[in-house]
Write a protein that holds these residues in place. Structure first.
Motif, mmCIF file in Angstrom:
data_model
loop_
_atom_site.group_PDB
_atom_site.id
_atom_site.type_symbol
_atom_site.label_atom_id
_atom_site.label_comp_id
_atom_site.label_asym_id
_atom_site.label_seq_id
_atom_site.Cartn_x
_atom_site.Cartn_y
_atom_site.Cartn_z
ATOM 1 N N SER A 18 0.818 -1.215 0.000
ATOM 2 C CA SER A 18 0.000 0.000 0.000
ATOM 3 C C SER A 18 0.854 1.267 0.000
ATOM 4 C CB SER A 18 -0.936 0.000 1.206
ATOM 5 O OG SER A 18 -0.175 -0.021 2.398
ATOM 6 N N VAL A 19 2.161 1.147 -0.209
ATOM 7 C CA VAL A 19 3.063 2.301 -0.173
ATOM 8 C C VAL A 19 3.043 2.987 -1.541
ATOM 9 C CG1 VAL A 19 5.405 3.085 0.316
ATOM 10 C CG2 VAL A 19 4.477 1.117 1.530
ATOM 11 N N LYS A 20 2.119 3.898 -1.710
ATOM 12 C CA LYS A 20 1.863 4.509 -3.009
ATOM 13 C C LYS A 20 2.987 5.416 -3.501
ATOM 14 C CE LYS A 20 -3.132 4.170 -2.488
ATOM 15 N NZ LYS A 20 -3.176 2.819 -2.905
ATOM 16 N N ASN A 21 3.903 5.841 -2.642
ATOM 17 C CA ASN A 21 4.983 6.716 -3.085
ATOM 18 C C ASN A 21 6.269 5.938 -3.400
ATOM 19 O OD1 ASN A 21 5.373 6.196 -0.334
ATOM 20 N ND2 ASN A 21 6.506 8.091 -0.021
ATOM 21 N N CYS A 22 6.174 4.625 -3.615
ATOM 22 C CA CYS A 22 7.311 3.784 -4.005
ATOM 23 C C CYS A 22 7.261 3.540 -5.507
ATOM 24 C CB CYS A 22 7.259 2.448 -3.264
ATOM 25 S SG CYS A 22 8.605 1.324 -3.725
ATOM 26 N N ILE A 23 8.420 3.526 -6.156
ATOM 27 C CA ILE A 23 8.449 3.308 -7.609
ATOM 28 C C ILE A 23 7.965 1.913 -8.001
ATOM 29 C CG2 ILE A 23 10.316 4.974 -7.990
ATOM 30 C CD1 ILE A 23 12.211 2.569 -8.407
ATOM 31 N N HIS A 24 7.952 0.976 -7.078
ATOM 32 C CA HIS A 24 7.523 -0.396 -7.372
ATOM 33 C C HIS A 24 6.026 -0.610 -7.144
ATOM 34 C CE1 HIS A 24 11.720 -1.451 -7.732
ATOM 35 N NE2 HIS A 24 11.952 -1.000 -6.512
ATOM 36 N N HIS A 25 5.324 0.388 -6.599
ATOM 37 C CA HIS A 25 3.891 0.267 -6.307
ATOM 38 C C HIS A 25 3.093 0.312 -7.601
ATOM 39 C CE1 HIS A 25 -0.137 1.709 -5.180
ATOM 40 N NE2 HIS A 25 0.050 0.879 -4.167
ATOM 41 N N THR A 26 2.126 -0.599 -7.739
ATOM 42 C CA THR A 26 1.256 -0.614 -8.921
ATOM 43 C C THR A 26 -0.134 -0.109 -8.561
ATOM 44 O OG1 THR A 26 0.423 -2.855 -8.550
ATOM 45 C CG2 THR A 26 2.480 -2.645 -9.816
ATOM 46 N N THR A 27 -0.931 0.201 -9.559
ATOM 47 C CA THR A 27 -2.272 0.736 -9.320
ATOM 48 C C THR A 27 -3.196 -0.264 -8.640
ATOM 49 O OG1 THR A 27 -2.938 0.128 -11.550
ATOM 50 C CG2 THR A 27 -2.160 2.386 -11.219
ATOM 51 N N ASP A 29 -2.298 -2.055 -6.084
ATOM 52 C CA ASP A 29 -1.712 -2.235 -4.748
ATOM 53 C C ASP A 29 -0.868 -3.503 -4.620
ATOM 54 O OD1 ASP A 29 -2.623 0.177 -3.816
ATOM 55 O OD2 ASP A 29 -4.408 -0.659 -2.865
ATOM 56 N N THR A 30 -0.017 -3.744 -5.614
ATOM 57 C CA THR A 30 0.944 -4.830 -5.531
ATOM 58 C C THR A 30 2.338 -4.266 -5.775
ATOM 59 O OG1 THR A 30 0.674 -5.393 -7.865
ATOM 60 C CG2 THR A 30 -0.696 -6.599 -6.293
ATOM 61 N N CYS A 31 3.347 -5.104 -5.572
ATOM 62 C CA CYS A 31 4.732 -4.695 -5.755
ATOM 63 C C CYS A 31 5.250 -5.247 -7.077
ATOM 64 C CB CYS A 31 5.580 -5.224 -4.606
ATOM 65 S SG CYS A 31 7.329 -4.816 -4.766
ATOM 66 N N SER A 32 5.848 -4.393 -7.902
ATOM 67 C CA SER A 32 6.354 -4.823 -9.205
ATOM 68 C C SER A 32 7.853 -5.082 -9.197
ATOM 69 C CB SER A 32 6.022 -3.761 -10.265
ATOM 70 O OG SER A 32 6.732 -2.560 -9.992
ATOM 71 N N ALA A 33 8.507 -4.990 -8.045
ATOM 72 C CA ALA A 33 9.945 -5.244 -7.966
ATOM 73 C C ALA A 33 10.224 -6.704 -8.331
ATOM 74 C CB ALA A 33 10.454 -4.959 -6.562
ATOM 75 N N GLY A 34 11.331 -6.947 -8.982
ATOM 76 C CA GLY A 34 11.704 -8.302 -9.354
ATOM 77 C C GLY A 34 11.953 -9.193 -8.152
ATOM 78 N N LYS A 35 12.403 -8.599 -7.069
ATOM 79 C CA LYS A 35 12.546 -9.280 -5.789
ATOM 80 C C LYS A 35 12.471 -8.215 -4.716
ATOM 81 C CE LYS A 35 17.547 -9.096 -5.293
ATOM 82 N NZ LYS A 35 18.735 -9.843 -4.926
ATOM 83 N N ILE A 36 12.173 -8.617 -3.503
ATOM 84 C CA ILE A 36 12.138 -7.666 -2.399
ATOM 85 C C ILE A 36 13.113 -8.109 -1.326
ATOM 86 C CG2 ILE A 36 9.756 -6.948 -2.799
ATOM 87 C CD1 ILE A 36 9.085 -8.552 -0.212
ATOM 88 N N GLU A 37 13.552 -7.133 -0.559
ATOM 89 C CA GLU A 37 14.410 -7.420 0.582
ATOM 90 C C GLU A 37 13.775 -6.774 1.795
ATOM 91 O OE1 GLU A 37 18.947 -6.591 2.106
ATOM 92 O OE2 GLU A 37 18.519 -6.544 -0.038
ATOM 93 N N VAL A 38 13.547 -7.573 2.817
ATOM 94 C CA VAL A 38 12.959 -7.082 4.053
ATOM 95 C C VAL A 38 14.066 -6.985 5.085
ATOM 96 C CG1 VAL A 38 11.266 -7.510 5.878
ATOM 97 C CG2 VAL A 38 10.746 -8.117 3.504
ATOM 98 N N GLY A 39 14.163 -5.822 5.703
ATOM 99 C CA GLY A 39 15.278 -5.566 6.592
ATOM 100 C C GLY A 39 14.973 -5.626 8.067
ATOM 101 N N ASN A 40 16.020 -5.450 8.809
ATOM 102 C CA ASN A 40 16.155 -5.463 10.258
ATOM 103 C C ASN A 40 16.229 -6.902 10.756
ATOM 104 O OD1 ASN A 40 16.440 -4.966 12.930
ATOM 105 N ND2 ASN A 40 14.584 -3.780 13.169
ATOM 106 N N HIS A 41 17.381 -7.486 10.606
ATOM 107 C CA HIS A 41 17.600 -8.881 10.985
ATOM 108 C C HIS A 41 17.387 -9.148 12.473
ATOM 109 C CE1 HIS A 41 21.533 -7.066 11.809
ATOM 110 N NE2 HIS A 41 21.699 -8.030 12.682
#
Length: 59
Positions: A18-27, A29-41
């Motif tokens: 739902s992060v509409k100000n991200c370049i990977h956000h689609t109309t 409400d999905t992510c178009s990035a080829g892969k994602i990385e989730v941080g804070n191990h």
């Protein structure tokens, strides 16, 4: 529940975002990035995690 398989998963079919100000956000409400990385191990709650793939859209 279906889980993503890294060999066959299309990220946008698996990641709702739902992060509409991200370049990977689609109309839709999905992510178009080829892969994602989730941080804070060292996270111990969902609130302590973050999407390290986020890139702000230029306005």
């Amino acid at each position: 529940m279906d889980y993503c398989n890294t060999d066959s998963c299309k990220t946008e079919a698996c990641i709702v975002c739902s992060v509409k100000n991200c370049i990977h956000h689609t109309t839709d409400d999905t992510c178009s990035a080829g892969k994602i990385e989730v941080g804070n191990h060292s996270a111990s709650t969902a609130r302590e995690t973050c999407c390290d793939t986020f890139k702000a859209k230029s306005h």
